[in-house]
Design a protein around this motif. Structure first.
Motif, short mmCIF file in Angstrom:
data_model
loop_
_atom_site.label_atom_id
_atom_site.label_comp_id
_atom_site.label_asym_id
_atom_site.label_seq_id
_atom_site.Cartn_x
_atom_site.Cartn_y
_atom_site.Cartn_z
N CYS A 93 43.98 38.82 38.99
CA CYS A 93 42.94 39.51 38.21
C CYS A 93 42.45 40.76 38.92
O CYS A 93 42.26 41.80 38.28
N VAL A 94 42.23 40.67 40.22
CA VAL A 94 41.81 41.86 40.97
C VAL A 94 42.89 42.93 40.87
O VAL A 94 42.60 44.10 40.58
N GLY A 95 44.14 42.55 41.05
CA GLY A 95 45.24 43.52 41.02
C GLY A 95 45.49 44.14 39.66
O GLY A 95 46.00 45.27 39.57
N THR A 96 45.14 43.44 38.60
CA THR A 96 45.37 43.96 37.24
C THR A 96 44.08 44.41 36.56
O THR A 96 44.08 44.74 35.38
N GLU A 97 42.99 44.43 37.34
CA GLU A 97 41.68 44.82 36.82
C GLU A 97 41.29 43.99 35.59
O GLU A 97 40.84 44.51 34.58
N SER A 98 41.49 42.68 35.72
CA SER A 98 41.12 41.74 34.66
C SER A 98 39.90 40.93 35.11
O SER A 98 39.66 40.79 36.30
N ARG A 99 39.17 40.40 34.15
CA ARG A 99 38.03 39.53 34.45
C ARG A 99 38.50 38.08 34.44
O ARG A 99 39.30 37.69 33.60
N LEU A 100 37.93 37.26 35.33
CA LEU A 100 38.23 35.84 35.37
C LEU A 100 37.02 35.05 34.90
O LEU A 100 35.91 35.29 35.36
N HIS A 101 37.26 34.12 33.98
CA HIS A 101 36.22 33.25 33.45
C HIS A 101 36.63 31.82 33.76
O HIS A 101 37.73 31.40 33.38
N LEU A 102 35.77 31.08 34.44
CA LEU A 102 36.06 29.71 34.87
C LEU A 102 35.11 28.74 34.18
O LEU A 102 33.89 28.90 34.26
N ILE A 103 35.68 27.73 33.51
CA ILE A 103 34.87 26.77 32.78
C ILE A 103 34.89 25.42 33.49
O ILE A 103 35.96 24.86 33.74
N HIS A 104 33.71 24.93 33.83
CA HIS A 104 33.54 23.64 34.51
C HIS A 104 33.90 22.49 33.58
O HIS A 104 33.83 22.65 32.38
N PRO A 105 34.22 21.33 34.20
CA PRO A 105 34.23 21.00 35.62
C PRO A 105 35.51 21.46 36.31
O PRO A 105 36.54 21.60 35.67
N PHE A 106 35.42 21.71 37.62
CA PHE A 106 36.56 22.10 38.44
C PHE A 106 37.04 20.88 39.23
O PHE A 106 36.28 19.97 39.49
N GLY A 107 38.29 20.95 39.67
CA GLY A 107 38.83 19.90 40.53
C GLY A 107 38.64 20.24 42.00
O GLY A 107 39.28 19.65 42.86
#
Length: 151
Positions: free
Chosen positions: A22-36
């Motif tokens: 995402c940093v390299g492609t200038e994209s946003r990351l959205h993370l939806i809980h719960p995480f492992g």
């Protein structure tokens, strides 16, 4: 800017690699809980290396909270090995939402039923699925290629 959504990610190394992408492609990351894993997990940071500090990332408690920030539901694309339409047959636009499920089972029926755009990544019948980080790279690469052609 593309929006990459991980619903209930389970493996920190995958999330770290996707964050770096995402940093390299200038994209946003959205993370939806719960995480492992916990977000400060050393494996997450190892995979994301020192790029994590540059990542545009937002966390959501659940799918409902995330859906509140989507301006146009028709621009949400869910990746599923059960979909019939390939991501290669899709006309991507800047600002699209590319959604990936958890590594063990993908996206739940509940999440899939909320959106109409389901896409698959063509693959050999010898495997069940690609690694999620590779899957995100395939789709982001194609979407970025298309978006850059339109400029």
């Amino acid at each position: 800017m593309l929006n990459i959504v991980l619903v209930e990610p389970e493996i920190p190394n995958n999330t770290g690699n996707i964050g770096r992408l995402c940093v390299g492609t200038e994209s946003r990351l959205h993370l939806i809980h719960p995480f492992g894993f916990v977000i400060n997990d050393k494996n997450l940071k190892r995979s994301g290396l020192d790029y994590w500090v540059h990542l545009d990332v937002t966390e959501y408690e659940n799918v409902d909270e995330w859906m509140e920030v989507i301006p146009d539901l028709s621009r949400v694309f869910l990746m599923s090995s059960h979909a019939e339409k390939s991501y290669l047959e899709t006309d991507f636009q800047d600002g699209d939402w590319l959604v990936f499920g958890k590594e063990s089972v993908g996206l739940s029926k509940d999440v899939l039923d909320r959106f109409e755009n389901h896409l698959t990544i063509p693959m050999s019948k010898l495997i069940r699925s690609f690694n999620i980080a590779n899957s995100v790279a395939f789709v982001v690469g194609e979407a970025k290629r298309q978006i850059n052609l339109k400029k």
